[in-house]
Design an enzyme around this catalytic site. Sequence first.
Site, PDB file in Angstrom:
ATOM      1  N   LYS A  63       0.830  -1.205   0.000  1.00 29.14           N
ATOM      2  CA  LYS A  63       0.000   0.000   0.000  1.00 29.14           C
ATOM      3  C   LYS A  63       0.862   1.251   0.000  1.00 29.14           C
ATOM      4  CE  LYS A  63      -1.098   2.166   3.519  1.00 29.14           C
ATOM      5  NZ  LYS A  63      -1.525   2.629   4.863  1.00 29.14           N
TER       6      LYS A  63
ATOM      7  N   ARG B 275       2.449   6.065  -3.009  1.00 26.95           N
ATOM      8  CA  ARG B 275       3.534   6.998  -3.346  1.00 26.95           C
ATOM      9  C   ARG B 275       3.761   7.054  -4.852  1.00 26.95           C
ATOM     10  NH1 ARG B 275       4.298   5.622   1.798  1.00 26.95           N
ATOM     11  NH2 ARG B 275       5.554   6.952   3.202  1.00 26.95           N
TER      12      ARG B 275
ATOM     13  N   GLY C 262      -4.455   7.653   5.892  1.00 24.65           N
ATOM     14  CA  GLY C 262      -3.501   8.702   6.212  1.00 24.65           C
ATOM     15  C   GLY C 262      -2.742   9.173   4.991  1.00 24.65           C
TER      16      GLY C 262
ATOM     17  N   ARG D  52      -7.652  12.507  13.445  1.00 19.12           N
ATOM     18  CA  ARG D  52      -6.251  12.223  13.144  1.00 19.12           C
ATOM     19  C   ARG D  52      -5.479  13.525  12.935  1.00 19.12           C
ATOM     20  NH1 ARG D  52      -5.116   7.160   9.351  1.00 19.12           N
ATOM     21  NH2 ARG D  52      -3.182   7.320  10.566  1.00 19.12           N
TER      22      ARG D  52
ATOM     23  N   SER E 180       3.768  11.636  13.100  1.00 15.05           N
ATOM     24  CA  SER E 180       3.691  10.751  11.937  1.00 15.05           C
ATOM     25  C   SER E 180       4.753  11.143  10.923  1.00 15.05           C
ATOM     26  CB  SER E 180       2.307  10.822  11.276  1.00 15.05           C
ATOM     27  OG  SER E 180       2.293  10.074  10.072  1.00 15.05           O
TER      28      SER E 180
ATOM     29  N   GLU F 151       3.420  -0.245  12.705  1.00 14.13           N
ATOM     30  CA  GLU F 151       2.336  -0.943  12.023  1.00 14.13           C
ATOM     31  C   GLU F 151       2.330  -2.445  12.307  1.00 14.13           C
ATOM     32  OE1 GLU F 151       4.197  -1.179   7.577  1.00 14.13           O
ATOM     33  OE2 GLU F 151       4.302   0.695   8.693  1.00 14.13           O
TER      34      GLU F 151
ATOM     35  N   HIS G 246      -3.319   6.667  15.390  1.00 17.65           N
ATOM     36  CA  HIS G 246      -3.530   5.940  14.125  1.00 17.65           C
ATOM     37  C   HIS G 246      -5.031   5.764  13.857  1.00 17.65           C
ATOM     38  CE1 HIS G 246       0.551   4.342  12.728  1.00 17.65           C
ATOM     39  NE2 HIS G 246       0.774   5.367  13.549  1.00 17.65           N
TER      40      HIS G 246
ATOM     41  N   ARG H 108      -5.517  -3.516  11.019  1.00 16.77           N
ATOM     42  CA  ARG H 108      -4.503  -4.275  11.748  1.00 16.77           C
ATOM     43  C   ARG H 108      -5.092  -5.030  12.938  1.00 16.77           C
ATOM     44  NH1 ARG H 108      -0.880  -4.361   7.799  1.00 16.77           N
ATOM     45  NH2 ARG H 108      -0.183  -2.278   7.198  1.00 16.77           N
TER      46      ARG H 108
ATOM     47  N   LYS I  47      -9.347  -2.152   4.031  1.00 13.99           N
ATOM     48  CA  LYS I  47      -8.570  -0.911   3.954  1.00 13.99           C
ATOM     49  C   LYS I  47      -7.250  -1.143   3.234  1.00 13.99           C
ATOM     50  CE  LYS I  47      -6.950   2.836   6.960  1.00 13.99           C
ATOM     51  NZ  LYS I  47      -5.607   3.043   6.410  1.00 13.99           N
TER      52      LYS I  47
END
Length: 433
Positions: A29, A34, A101, A129, A175, A319, A346, A391, A416
């Site tokens: 992801k 990116r 995010g 967030r 972050s 993570e 998170h 997660r 997600k």
Amino acid sequence: MDPHTPTGDWPAPTAPGPLDSTVLVPGSKSLTNRYAVLAALATDASRITRPLVSRDTTLMIDALRSLGTQVIEEEVDDEPSWLIEPLALRGPARIDCGLAGTVMRFLPPVAALADGEVSFDGDPHARNRPMAPVLGALRDLGVELRTEGAEALPFTVVANGSVRGGTVLIDASGSSQFVSALLLAGARFEQGITVVHDGKPLPSLPHIAMTVEVLRDSGVVVDDLDANTWRVEPSEVCPVEVEVEPDLSNAAPFLSAALVAGGSVRVPGWPQFTTQAGDAIRDILDAMGADVSLDRDGLTVSGDGQISAVDLDLHDVGELTPVVAALAALADSPSQLRGIAHLRGHETDRLAALTAELNGLGGKVTETDDGLRIDPAPLHEGVFHTYGDHRMVMAAAVLGLRVPGVVVEDVATVGKTLPTFTRLWGQMLGRRD
């Protein structure tokens, strides 16, 4: 969402015995989003092969489309492939961030390069967030923003087609995405950008290294020699043709299954070199008693059902915490997970969520200032709440391998980042349903 993914509550299957499985994990992801951002800023079309197709990446593609980018989704040799054609960025546009995010933080600097207003909002919890470092930096660079009081979602970028760039001082201790967001768009700013972090130690530094690497892959000059300082020179962004690595963080629960159930699990295509933070799972599982082997065919993890306790600083790999916490709850003695206070910001407050859910199954977990102390205790059946956090689903599945009767609430939230999770999990266990 994968058509085979169940909705609602999901009974986590127990392991039928030692495993002997190969799991093909979809693309990363972090890399997918990116590459997509840089493709939208490039001078010509880019091809991204084996991107992750999930809620977070779909939100990113939809957002880029709303800004004028053309994205053609195809299949090449039964693998997903995206052809991304950069066009003039424009408003007005409305961007749904969901809980991603990477969307809510990476795209405001991109939207500042558009011509027109671009509004951002997301899921209810997304409004909690942190966003202030990115929004403050954009204001320092002369970008006009409208917020509704708090420096958070929802907000509107009032763009005029250009950003002057320059030097910004931010506190990115909440972050690493705050740094990456500014670097990804910085080459298109008139003066480029220099980002200086001033605050507590940065979490997840490997993710910034990943950002620097993909920028360099796109021909962008980045100077990261000085600690806590990154300089992106103004330049064109070159198109790329890339194949996305497997998502190593999403591989973690499958590899962990070999430690819990015994036997072996293999993940083909594991890179020999990577900037993905999830690569740390190799050393973590080794420390917890697994036999870990990496060769040109991929990564193999083997175990005998015994799990060793650990004292780990997970600051750079937060993570992985939910899956590691699940393993620690099944270990032979107490474990300490440190350096992860930032996980409170998170998708949910992961430290509070893990404490509540593990203790709800009979565990003995204590939340500390910067992490968790986990004392193994006999676990029992029960509902494992997921808080809209992918997660948490993965952590619950790992527990369910050994603890009968674990029911995972709202399993579809795993979409997600890995919509095919339950199908892959069942295949790993030899199930046909």
